[in-house]
Design an enzyme around this catalytic site. Structure first.
Site, PDB file in Angstrom:
ATOM      1  N   ASP A  98       0.854  -1.188   0.000  1.00 50.97           N
ATOM      2  CA  ASP A  98       0.000   0.000   0.000  1.00 50.97           C
ATOM      3  C   ASP A  98       0.893   1.242   0.000  1.00 50.97           C
ATOM      4  OD1 ASP A  98      -3.250   0.063   1.480  1.00 50.97           O
ATOM      5  OD2 ASP A  98      -2.277   1.703   0.392  1.00 50.97           O
ATOM      6  N   ASP A 199      -2.869   4.956  -2.303  1.00 57.92           N
ATOM      7  CA  ASP A 199      -3.900   5.570  -1.472  1.00 57.92           C
ATOM      8  C   ASP A 199      -4.281   6.961  -1.973  1.00 57.92           C
ATOM      9  OD1 ASP A 199      -5.345   5.210   1.078  1.00 57.92           O
ATOM     10  OD2 ASP A 199      -4.263   7.014   1.670  1.00 57.92           O
ATOM     11  N   GLU A 256      -6.219   4.154  -5.877  1.00 54.62           N
ATOM     12  CA  GLU A 256      -7.496   4.383  -5.205  1.00 54.62           C
ATOM     13  C   GLU A 256      -7.937   5.785  -5.585  1.00 54.62           C
ATOM     14  OE1 GLU A 256      -7.705   5.563  -1.198  1.00 54.62           O
ATOM     15  OE2 GLU A 256      -9.560   4.487  -0.786  1.00 54.62           O
ATOM     16  N   HIS A 332     -11.221  -2.571   3.440  1.00 54.60           N
ATOM     17  CA  HIS A 332     -11.089  -2.211   4.863  1.00 54.60           C
ATOM     18  C   HIS A 332     -11.826  -0.923   5.214  1.00 54.60           C
ATOM     19  CE1 HIS A 332      -8.248   0.131   2.675  1.00 54.60           C
ATOM     20  NE2 HIS A 332      -8.068   0.906   3.729  1.00 54.60           N
ATOM     21  N   ASP A 333     -12.331  -0.234   4.170  1.00 53.92           N
ATOM     22  CA  ASP A 333     -13.052   1.029   4.405  1.00 53.92           C
ATOM     23  C   ASP A 333     -14.559   0.898   4.247  1.00 53.92           C
ATOM     24  OD1 ASP A 333     -10.619   3.066   2.616  1.00 53.92           O
ATOM     25  OD2 ASP A 333     -10.755   2.533   4.742  1.00 53.92           O
TER      26      ASP A 333
END
Ligand code: TEU
Length: 556
Positions: A98, A199, A256, A332-333
């Site tokens: 990430d 991210d 993302e 995870h969000d």
């Protein structure tokens, strides 16, 4: 658009702190991931995406990085990481890390230097501005409540943080920042990792002059996303990243990109664009918003199927032959897919989990399976605010209920139960022993109470489990150019019960039909003798009659 390994790959997302604890401190770690590699391999995936494992004060569960070249001690150390990477490669699994470079932690040495003085060499690594009349430079609201600006007494200026105060935004206009990012990317790529998930990478180019955002409801702070998503220089920065780093390695990259639209993604992911391989778009996971914009994502509304179909189909059609989709229901969000898009009741959980899996995995793009999704894990159904740990959820409760009093406690608890990121972060459910086999210590976040019914051990013993259904879907993709490269034709967009589409490639057709309701429905176009049933979540086939959450795929 053919023959790139990441086009045929399936990715498994591991949120390390909730995956497997190996040293009884209640927090998952890299040794735990290493221990569970055989399980991941058995599922049949090709790539593991690890959420951040770098040194971090953990204000946002690792998305606030204080040292990009060192491992968070609670997760282990670089020796264990190297062991994990080597063992994953030995098993034929790739590892994607990430990359969080829109911002750092405020404990990063760059920020510690930057805030020392306005003349410090690192000052322009971040976004510092004067206030106006004792107020912040503009009206932007942080994702985690409050302003996106924090006043720093030492140099009497404000710094920008789209997320927590402990996550100051990097200034990508500064070529030295970009050079440092290229360097840290090379550090990991030279170790042999296989790519990056990036991210909020479409936030890195901020608008000229940092103007106020529209604020039609006259909220205390305005929605920042329209101001920072897909800024003017994102493509330039990504081209530079690709030219200086990514193009030197055979790796995959996924950005993302909250708010990005298909036309943006064609540019970001075009095979000849020289930017990224694919993006995580948000259109299908942000369909249920509160009618009051001040409440944003916090709601408990069901997701309307026609809107869901429109969002997914728009992306399928827009990128076909022009770019590449990622395919995901959760991460995870986000809330757990079977709770948010399916039906997590005991009667329909398994059926609807399999239906959702079929609907997504038969599309064009690279599928991402979030840990536990392959088991049909559900939302946590927490009932007490103290059960929540997520900064976004707790700050939202504080801002909306305590500070602004927009809604009451009970309503917000319903909204948290529906949308909180903690729904996805409860520990992985391995078996029916204490703490589901996740830890011998006190879990950092409470387990879902249903782990005795829903766990990997139980599903590995049951050939009809969600786990083996996902494994079958992955096997189908690995052996089908039609699934990987076929086009996408949606059927009956206005049908609010059935999601149906076709894929076509080299004279073959897949027909994918999913009943998103808990009742029997009939669609005449489904029956036909000239077709072979490829996969179904029922043991038999009633042709045009689809039973609750029935999903099936025909080949002809
Ligand atoms: O998330 C970015 C992002 O858009 C999230 O804020 C998401 O929209 C929101 O949480 C949904 O309600 C990335 C990471 O995935 C997230 O975990 C981090 O908190 C965030 O960036 C800051 O790094």
């Amino acid at each position: 658009m053919k023959e790139k390994w990441w086009q045929k790959a399936v990715v498994y997302q591991v949120y390390p702190r909730s995956f497997q604890d190996s040293d009884s401190d209640g927090i998952g770690d890299l040794a735990g991931v290493l221990q569970r590699l055989p399980y991941i391999k058995k599922l049949g995936v090709d790539v593991i995406w690890l959420n951040p494992i770098y040194k971090s004060p953990d204000k946002d569960n690792g998305y606030d990085i204080s040292n990009y070249r060192d491992i968070q001690p609670k997760f282990g150390n670089m020796q264990i990481f190297d062991k994990l990477l080597n063992e994953a490669h030995r098993l034929g699994l790739k590892i994607v890390m990430d990359l969080v470079v829109n911002h750092t932690s405020d404990q990063h040495k760059w920020f510690k230097e930057s805030r020392k003085s306005t003349s410090n060499p690192y000052r322009d690594f971040y976004v510092w501005r004067d206030g106006h009349d004792g107020k912040a430079p503009n009206n932007w609201g942080s994702y985690f409540g409050g302003s996106t600006w924090k006043y720093d007494e030492a140099t009497k200026q404000y710094y920008l943080h789209l997320f927590a105060e402990g996550q100051p935004d990097l200034n990508w206009e500064n070529p030295e920042v970009r050079e440092q990012v290229w360097e840290l990317m090379r550090f990991w790529l030279d170790k042999g990792i296989d790519g990056f998930r990036m991210d909020v990478i479409n936030f890195i180019s901020k608008p000229e002059g940092l103007p106020d955002a529209p604020n039609p409801k006259n909220a205390e702070y305005a929605d920042v996303e329209p101001m920072v998503a897909d800024g003017a220089k994102v493509n330039d920065y990504l081209k530079e990243m690709n030219d200086r780093v990514l193009s030197k390695y055979d790796v995959m990259s996924v950005g993302e990109m909250p708010s990005s639209k298909p036309e943006d993604a064609v540019q970001y992911t075009g095979l000849n664009a020289g930017e990224l391989n694919m993006v995580f778009q948000f259109d299908h996971v942000t369909l249920a918003f509160n009618d009051d914009p001040r409440l944003g994502k916090w709601n408990d509304k069901p997701v309307k199927l026609v809107a869901l179909k429109e969002a997914l189909s728009r992306w399928q059609q827009a990128l076909d032959g022009k770019g590449w989709n990622s395919l995901y229901w959760n991460n995870h969000d986000r809330a757990r897919a079977v709770s948010r898009f399916g039906n997590d009741s005991p009667q329909f959980r398994v059926k609807s989990a399999k239906m959702l899996a079929t609907t997504l995995h038969m599309m064009q793009g690279t599928p991402y399976i979030y840990q536990g999704e392959e088991l049909g894990m559900t939302n946590a159904h927490f009932t007490d605010l103290k059960q929540y740990q997520d900064i976004e959820s707790l700050e939202a409760y504080h801002q909306i209920v305590d500070k602004e009093g927009l809604i009451g406690h009970d309503t917000m608890m319903r909204y948290l139960a529906t949308e909180s990121r903690d729904n996805a972060r409860t520990p992985m459910q391995w078996d029916d022993s204490k703490n589901a086999g996740f830890t011998d210590g006190k879990p950092w976040l409470e387990l879902n109470k249903n782990y005795r019914e829903i766990n990997a051990a139980k599903e590995l013993r049951d050939k009809d489990s969600v786990f083996y259904f996902y494994k079958h879907l992955i096997d189908l993709r690995h052996n089908s150019d039609l699934i990987v490269y076929g086009n996408y034709i949606e059927l009956d967009p206005e049908d609010d019960e059935i999601f149906a589409y076709k894929r076509q490639y080299e004279g073959k057709t897949l027909l994918v039909i999913s009943n998103f309701t808990s009742k029997d429905v009939v669609r005449e176009y489904v029956s036909g003798t000239d077709r072979k049933l490829v996969i179904s979540n029922y043991d038999d086939d009633l042709g045009s009659k689809l039973r609750p959450y029935e999903s099936k795929v025909y080949l002809y």
